[in-house]
Design a protein around this motif. Structure first.
Motif, PDB file in Angstrom:
ATOM      1  N   GLY A 117     -56.607  56.596  25.127  1.00 31.40           N
ATOM      2  CA  GLY A 117     -56.780  58.031  25.349  1.00 31.40           C
ATOM      3  C   GLY A 117     -55.845  58.590  26.403  1.00 31.40           C
ATOM      4  N   THR A 118     -55.629  57.830  27.476  1.00 31.42           N
ATOM      5  CA  THR A 118     -54.754  58.327  28.540  1.00 31.42           C
ATOM      6  C   THR A 118     -53.285  58.309  28.142  1.00 31.42           C
ATOM      7  OG1 THR A 118     -54.743  56.143  29.601  1.00 31.42           O
ATOM      8  CG2 THR A 118     -56.307  57.785  30.452  1.00 31.42           C
ATOM      9  N   GLU A 119     -52.950  57.613  27.062  1.00 29.57           N
ATOM     10  CA  GLU A 119     -51.578  57.686  26.551  1.00 29.57           C
ATOM     11  C   GLU A 119     -51.342  58.996  25.818  1.00 29.57           C
ATOM     12  OE1 GLU A 119     -50.872  54.235  24.179  1.00 29.57           O
ATOM     13  OE2 GLU A 119     -50.935  52.866  25.897  1.00 29.57           O
ATOM     14  N   GLU A 120     -52.414  59.606  25.313  1.00 29.82           N
ATOM     15  CA  GLU A 120     -52.294  60.840  24.536  1.00 29.82           C
ATOM     16  C   GLU A 120     -52.651  62.092  25.332  1.00 29.82           C
ATOM     17  OE1 GLU A 120     -51.068  60.816  21.468  1.00 29.82           O
ATOM     18  OE2 GLU A 120     -50.895  58.637  21.536  1.00 29.82           O
ATOM     19  N   ILE A 121     -53.613  61.962  26.235  1.00 29.76           N
ATOM     20  CA  ILE A 121     -54.144  63.108  26.989  1.00 29.76           C
ATOM     21  C   ILE A 121     -54.079  62.752  28.468  1.00 29.76           C
ATOM     22  CG2 ILE A 121     -56.171  64.577  27.346  1.00 29.76           C
ATOM     23  CD1 ILE A 121     -57.177  63.684  24.605  1.00 29.76           C
ATOM     24  N   THR A 122     -53.902  63.750  29.322  1.00 34.69           N
ATOM     25  CA  THR A 122     -53.885  63.463  30.761  1.00 34.69           C
ATOM     26  C   THR A 122     -55.242  62.957  31.208  1.00 34.69           C
ATOM     27  OG1 THR A 122     -54.498  65.715  31.381  1.00 34.69           O
ATOM     28  CG2 THR A 122     -52.139  65.236  31.165  1.00 34.69           C
ATOM     29  N   ASP A 123     -55.245  62.194  32.289  1.00 31.42           N
ATOM     30  CA  ASP A 123     -56.464  61.521  32.746  1.00 31.42           C
ATOM     31  C   ASP A 123     -57.604  62.488  33.050  1.00 31.42           C
ATOM     32  OD1 ASP A 123     -55.045  62.510  34.895  1.00 31.42           O
ATOM     33  OD2 ASP A 123     -54.846  60.590  35.900  1.00 31.42           O
ATOM     34  N   TRP A 124     -57.360  63.548  33.773  1.00 31.96           N
ATOM     35  CA  TRP A 124     -58.434  64.465  34.160  1.00 31.96           C
ATOM     36  C   TRP A 124     -58.938  65.280  32.975  1.00 31.96           C
ATOM     37  CZ3 TRP A 124     -60.943  63.357  38.328  1.00 31.96           C
ATOM     38  CH2 TRP A 124     -60.290  62.645  39.333  1.00 31.96           C
ATOM     39  N   THR A 125     -58.062  65.569  32.013  1.00 31.13           N
ATOM     40  CA  THR A 125     -58.506  66.238  30.795  1.00 31.13           C
ATOM     41  C   THR A 125     -59.419  65.322  29.997  1.00 31.13           C
ATOM     42  OG1 THR A 125     -56.419  67.459  30.729  1.00 31.13           O
ATOM     43  CG2 THR A 125     -57.708  67.417  28.709  1.00 31.13           C
ATOM     44  N   LEU A 126     -59.085  64.049  29.941  1.00 31.82           N
ATOM     45  CA  LEU A 126     -59.917  63.077  29.237  1.00 31.82           C
ATOM     46  C   LEU A 126     -61.292  62.935  29.894  1.00 31.82           C
ATOM     47  CD1 LEU A 126     -59.830  61.189  26.797  1.00 31.82           C
ATOM     48  CD2 LEU A 126     -59.011  59.400  28.317  1.00 31.82           C
ATOM     49  N   VAL A 127     -61.327  62.947  31.218  1.00 30.39           N
ATOM     50  CA  VAL A 127     -62.618  62.905  31.924  1.00 30.39           C
ATOM     51  C   VAL A 127     -63.456  64.129  31.561  1.00 30.39           C
ATOM     52  CG1 VAL A 127     -63.727  63.008  34.186  1.00 30.39           C
ATOM     53  CG2 VAL A 127     -61.783  61.519  33.839  1.00 30.39           C
ATOM     54  N   THR A 128     -62.827  65.297  31.570  1.00 28.75           N
ATOM     55  CA  THR A 128     -63.538  66.538  31.238  1.00 28.75           C
ATOM     56  C   THR A 128     -64.072  66.491  29.816  1.00 28.75           C
ATOM     57  OG1 THR A 128     -62.092  67.737  32.743  1.00 28.75           O
ATOM     58  CG2 THR A 128     -63.317  69.044  31.126  1.00 28.75           C
ATOM     59  N   LEU A 129     -63.260  66.026  28.886  1.00 21.44           N
ATOM     60  CA  LEU A 129     -63.707  65.918  27.490  1.00 21.44           C
ATOM     61  C   LEU A 129     -64.852  64.922  27.348  1.00 21.44           C
ATOM     62  CD1 LEU A 129     -60.291  65.955  25.601  1.00 21.44           C
ATOM     63  CD2 LEU A 129     -62.058  67.714  25.550  1.00 21.44           C
ATOM     64  N   ARG A 130     -64.760  63.797  28.050  1.00 25.41           N
ATOM     65  CA  ARG A 130     -65.805  62.778  27.972  1.00 25.41           C
ATOM     66  C   ARG A 130     -67.134  63.319  28.501  1.00 25.41           C
ATOM     67  NH1 ARG A 130     -65.663  56.537  29.490  1.00 25.41           N
ATOM     68  NH2 ARG A 130     -67.884  56.174  29.657  1.00 25.41           N
ATOM     69  N   MET A 131     -67.098  63.939  29.667  1.00 23.17           N
ATOM     70  CA  MET A 131     -68.329  64.455  30.262  1.00 23.17           C
ATOM     71  C   MET A 131     -68.921  65.606  29.441  1.00 23.17           C
ATOM     72  SD  MET A 131     -68.969  62.509  32.639  1.00 23.17           S
ATOM     73  CE  MET A 131     -68.047  61.139  33.252  1.00 23.17           C
ATOM     74  N   THR A 132     -68.057  66.456  28.891  1.00 21.49           N
ATOM     75  CA  THR A 132     -68.545  67.553  28.053  1.00 21.49           C
ATOM     76  C   THR A 132     -69.196  67.013  26.790  1.00 21.49           C
ATOM     77  OG1 THR A 132     -66.794  68.982  28.895  1.00 21.49           O
ATOM     78  CG2 THR A 132     -67.855  69.658  26.848  1.00 21.49           C
TER      79      THR A 132
END
Length: 134
Positions: free
Chosen positions: A26-41
């Motif tokens: 996931g972090t290869e495709e999306i920035t780390d903090w965006t991925l955290v936000t998507l995961r928590m949402t």
């Protein structure tokens, strides 16, 4: 340990390991903090129907959300974006013994001989893996 418990323990380890691989991909495709936000949402949307509203506990939940959600997962995802998944898994393995040692120091928990042996084996295995890479 019963065979059912062994299978369950192995399944938990498999799910945990696949989490690291999924985050790395996931972090290869999306920035780390965006991925955290998507995961928590996503987790909030999926789990909200099953959890009652926690009246009187919002401050504690916000504190846990900031520390575990933002700091823990945010820093983990940021690290996984920059290092190999195997190295990250090796580092994450030491989190359990460190949590136990912090419980000993901060909360005056007692350590059984089995726990002490487990902490020792964990640290020795981590040291062995780090030394054998050189």
């Amino acid at each position: 340990m019963k065979i059912d418990h062994t299978i369950l323990a192995i399944s938990v380890m498999g799910v945990w390991a696949s989490n690291i691989v999924a985050v790395r991909i996931g972090t290869e495709e999306i920035t780390d903090w965006t991925l955290v936000t998507l995961r928590m949402t996503l987790m909030t949307v999926i789990l909200s129907p099953f959890v009652p509203y926690p009246h009187g506990h919002i401050k504690k939940i916000i504190g846990l959300s900031v520390t575990m959600g933002t700091l823990h997962f945010g820093l983990m995802f940021a690290a996984l974006e920059r290092i190999h998944a195997g190295t990250a898994a090796q580092i994450f393995i030491t989190s359990v013994p460190f949590a136990l040692l912090l419980a000993l120091i901060c909360f005056r928990e007692r350590l059984s001989w089995r726990q002490a042996r487990g902490v020792l084996v964990s640290f020795l295995a981590s040291c062995f893996c780090l030394v054998s890479r050189e």
